[in-house]
Scaffold this motif. Structure first.
Motif, PDB file in Angstrom:
ATOM      1  N   ALA A  65      46.141  39.069 -26.534  1.00 25.27           N
ATOM      2  CA  ALA A  65      46.260  39.021 -25.075  1.00 25.27           C
ATOM      3  C   ALA A  65      45.095  38.231 -24.500  1.00 25.27           C
ATOM      4  O   ALA A  65      43.987  38.250 -25.037  1.00 25.27           O
ATOM      5  CB  ALA A  65      46.272  40.433 -24.501  1.00 25.27           C
ATOM      6  N   ARG A  66      45.376  37.575 -23.394  1.00 24.41           N
ATOM      7  CA  ARG A  66      44.367  36.775 -22.692  1.00 24.41           C
ATOM      8  C   ARG A  66      44.248  37.274 -21.254  1.00 24.41           C
ATOM      9  O   ARG A  66      45.221  37.234 -20.508  1.00 24.41           O
ATOM     10  CB  ARG A  66      44.750  35.299 -22.728  1.00 24.41           C
ATOM     11  N   PHE A  67      43.062  37.743 -20.899  1.00 24.55           N
ATOM     12  CA  PHE A  67      42.773  38.258 -19.566  1.00 24.55           C
ATOM     13  C   PHE A  67      41.961  37.207 -18.817  1.00 24.55           C
ATOM     14  O   PHE A  67      40.880  36.819 -19.268  1.00 24.55           O
ATOM     15  CB  PHE A  67      41.909  39.519 -19.646  1.00 24.55           C
ATOM     16  N   ALA A  68      42.456  36.762 -17.679  1.00 27.21           N
ATOM     17  CA  ALA A  68      41.682  35.864 -16.826  1.00 27.21           C
ATOM     18  C   ALA A  68      40.522  36.653 -16.210  1.00 27.21           C
ATOM     19  O   ALA A  68      40.563  37.889 -16.157  1.00 27.21           O
ATOM     20  CB  ALA A  68      42.578  35.298 -15.726  1.00 27.21           C
ATOM     21  N   PRO A  69      39.482  35.968 -15.742  1.00 29.20           N
ATOM     22  CA  PRO A  69      38.391  36.682 -15.084  1.00 29.20           C
ATOM     23  C   PRO A  69      38.914  37.615 -13.994  1.00 29.20           C
ATOM     24  O   PRO A  69      39.780  37.233 -13.201  1.00 29.20           O
ATOM     25  CB  PRO A  69      37.532  35.549 -14.501  1.00 29.20           C
ATOM     26  N   GLY A  70      38.455  38.846 -14.012  1.00 29.94           N
ATOM     27  CA  GLY A  70      38.846  39.840 -13.020  1.00 29.94           C
ATOM     28  C   GLY A  70      40.113  40.615 -13.348  1.00 29.94           C
ATOM     29  O   GLY A  70      40.387  41.628 -12.720  1.00 29.94           O
ATOM     30  N   GLN A  71      40.890  40.163 -14.317  1.00 30.69           N
ATOM     31  CA  GLN A  71      42.127  40.870 -14.655  1.00 30.69           C
ATOM     32  C   GLN A  71      41.826  42.162 -15.411  1.00 30.69           C
ATOM     33  O   GLN A  71      40.839  42.258 -16.138  1.00 30.69           O
ATOM     34  CB  GLN A  71      43.050  40.016 -15.512  1.00 30.69           C
ATOM     35  N   SER A  72      42.732  43.129 -15.242  1.00 28.54           N
ATOM     36  CA  SER A  72      42.590  44.387 -15.975  1.00 28.54           C
ATOM     37  C   SER A  72      43.966  44.951 -16.309  1.00 28.54           C
ATOM     38  O   SER A  72      44.950  44.675 -15.627  1.00 28.54           O
ATOM     39  CB  SER A  72      41.785  45.403 -15.165  1.00 28.54           C
ATOM     40  N   ALA A  73      44.005  45.721 -17.369  1.00 24.85           N
ATOM     41  CA  ALA A  73      45.189  46.492 -17.732  1.00 24.85           C
ATOM     42  C   ALA A  73      44.902  47.914 -17.272  1.00 24.85           C
ATOM     43  O   ALA A  73      43.914  48.530 -17.692  1.00 24.85           O
ATOM     44  CB  ALA A  73      45.431  46.441 -19.235  1.00 24.85           C
ATOM     45  N   ALA A  74      45.715  48.425 -16.388  1.00 26.22           N
ATOM     46  CA  ALA A  74      45.487  49.721 -15.743  1.00 26.22           C
ATOM     47  C   ALA A  74      45.318  50.848 -16.760  1.00 26.22           C
ATOM     48  O   ALA A  74      45.840  50.795 -17.877  1.00 26.22           O
ATOM     49  CB  ALA A  74      46.649  50.037 -14.808  1.00 26.22           C
ATOM     50  N   ALA A  75      44.615  51.871 -16.341  1.00 30.55           N
ATOM     51  CA  ALA A  75      44.371  53.044 -17.185  1.00 30.55           C
ATOM     52  C   ALA A  75      45.703  53.662 -17.603  1.00 30.55           C
ATOM     53  O   ALA A  75      46.606  53.835 -16.794  1.00 30.55           O
ATOM     54  CB  ALA A  75      43.522  54.059 -16.433  1.00 30.55           C
ATOM     55  N   HIS A  76      45.799  53.968 -18.885  1.00 27.53           N
ATOM     56  CA  HIS A  76      47.002  54.562 -19.449  1.00 27.53           C
ATOM     57  C   HIS A  76      46.655  55.212 -20.785  1.00 27.53           C
ATOM     58  O   HIS A  76      45.566  55.019 -21.312  1.00 27.53           O
ATOM     59  CB  HIS A  76      48.096  53.506 -19.645  1.00 27.53           C
ATOM     60  N   ALA A  77      47.575  55.971 -21.308  1.00 27.42           N
ATOM     61  CA  ALA A  77      47.425  56.596 -22.624  1.00 27.42           C
ATOM     62  C   ALA A  77      48.767  56.539 -23.334  1.00 27.42           C
ATOM     63  O   ALA A  77      49.814  56.421 -22.701  1.00 27.42           O
ATOM     64  CB  ALA A  77      46.958  58.046 -22.481  1.00 27.42           C
ATOM     65  N   HIS A  78      48.712  56.606 -24.644  1.00 22.21           N
ATOM     66  CA  HIS A  78      49.924  56.631 -25.463  1.00 22.21           C
ATOM     67  C   HIS A  78      49.953  57.958 -26.198  1.00 22.21           C
ATOM     68  O   HIS A  78      48.989  58.322 -26.863  1.00 22.21           O
ATOM     69  CB  HIS A  78      49.909  55.488 -26.478  1.00 22.21           C
ATOM     70  N   ARG A  79      51.055  58.674 -26.106  1.00 17.98           N
ATOM     71  CA  ARG A  79      51.094  59.996 -26.732  1.00 17.98           C
ATOM     72  C   ARG A  79      51.256  59.913 -28.238  1.00 17.98           C
ATOM     73  O   ARG A  79      50.823  60.799 -28.953  1.00 17.98           O
ATOM     74  CB  ARG A  79      52.173  60.862 -26.099  1.00 17.98           C
ATOM     75  N   ASP A  80      51.872  58.825 -28.737  1.00 21.26           N
ATOM     76  CA  ASP A  80      52.153  58.760 -30.169  1.00 21.26           C
ATOM     77  C   ASP A  80      51.704  57.444 -30.807  1.00 21.26           C
ATOM     78  O   ASP A  80      52.254  57.003 -31.794  1.00 21.26           O
ATOM     79  CB  ASP A  80      53.640  58.990 -30.422  1.00 21.26           C
TER      80      ASP A  80
END
Length: 117
Positions: A40-55
């Motif tokens: 994955a490529r994140f531009a400056p300032g980009q974020s992937a929101a907080a999350h969790a995976h159960r499995d």
């Protein structure tokens, strides 16, 4: 045997932020327990929101750029050469805090269902 090359793969959106693009080298079903192997490529300032995976647990490797990953509210720097493993059910968020693109190579591994979140 499975083979892929980044330069020939199409870009797809990351599920936690469609503006972030990824290339998937391996997918669910290609190898036992593997859910994906991607870059994955994140531009400056980009974020992937907080999350969790159960499995699923995830492993992130920083190819280039800089950022941070918050895991259960704890802040960890992401710098080139850094590897971070996130366990199932840990809430995590990735952010590019630098002025250059943040490039992460990562994979997910399926684990026994830990219950619903």
């Amino acid at each position: 045997m499975k083979r892929s090359a980044l330069d020939s793969l199409p870009e797809e959106s990351v599920s936690h932020n469609p503006a972030i693009k990824k290339k998937v080298m391996l997918r669910l079903g290609d190898l036992p327990h593997l859910t994906n192997f991607s870059q994955a490529r994140f531009a400056p300032g980009q974020s992937a929101a907080a999350h969790a995976h159960r499995d699923m647990c995830e492993v992130f490797f920083v190819e280039s750029g800089q950022g941070r990953i918050l895991i259960n509210g704890q802040d960890y720097p992401l710098l080139p050469g850094c590897c971070v493993a996130v366990e199932a059910q840990e809430v995590h968020e990735v952010q590019n805090t630098g002025s250059d693109e943040l490039v992460l190579t990562y994979f997910g591994l399926r684990v026994a269902d830990q219950g619903s979140l």
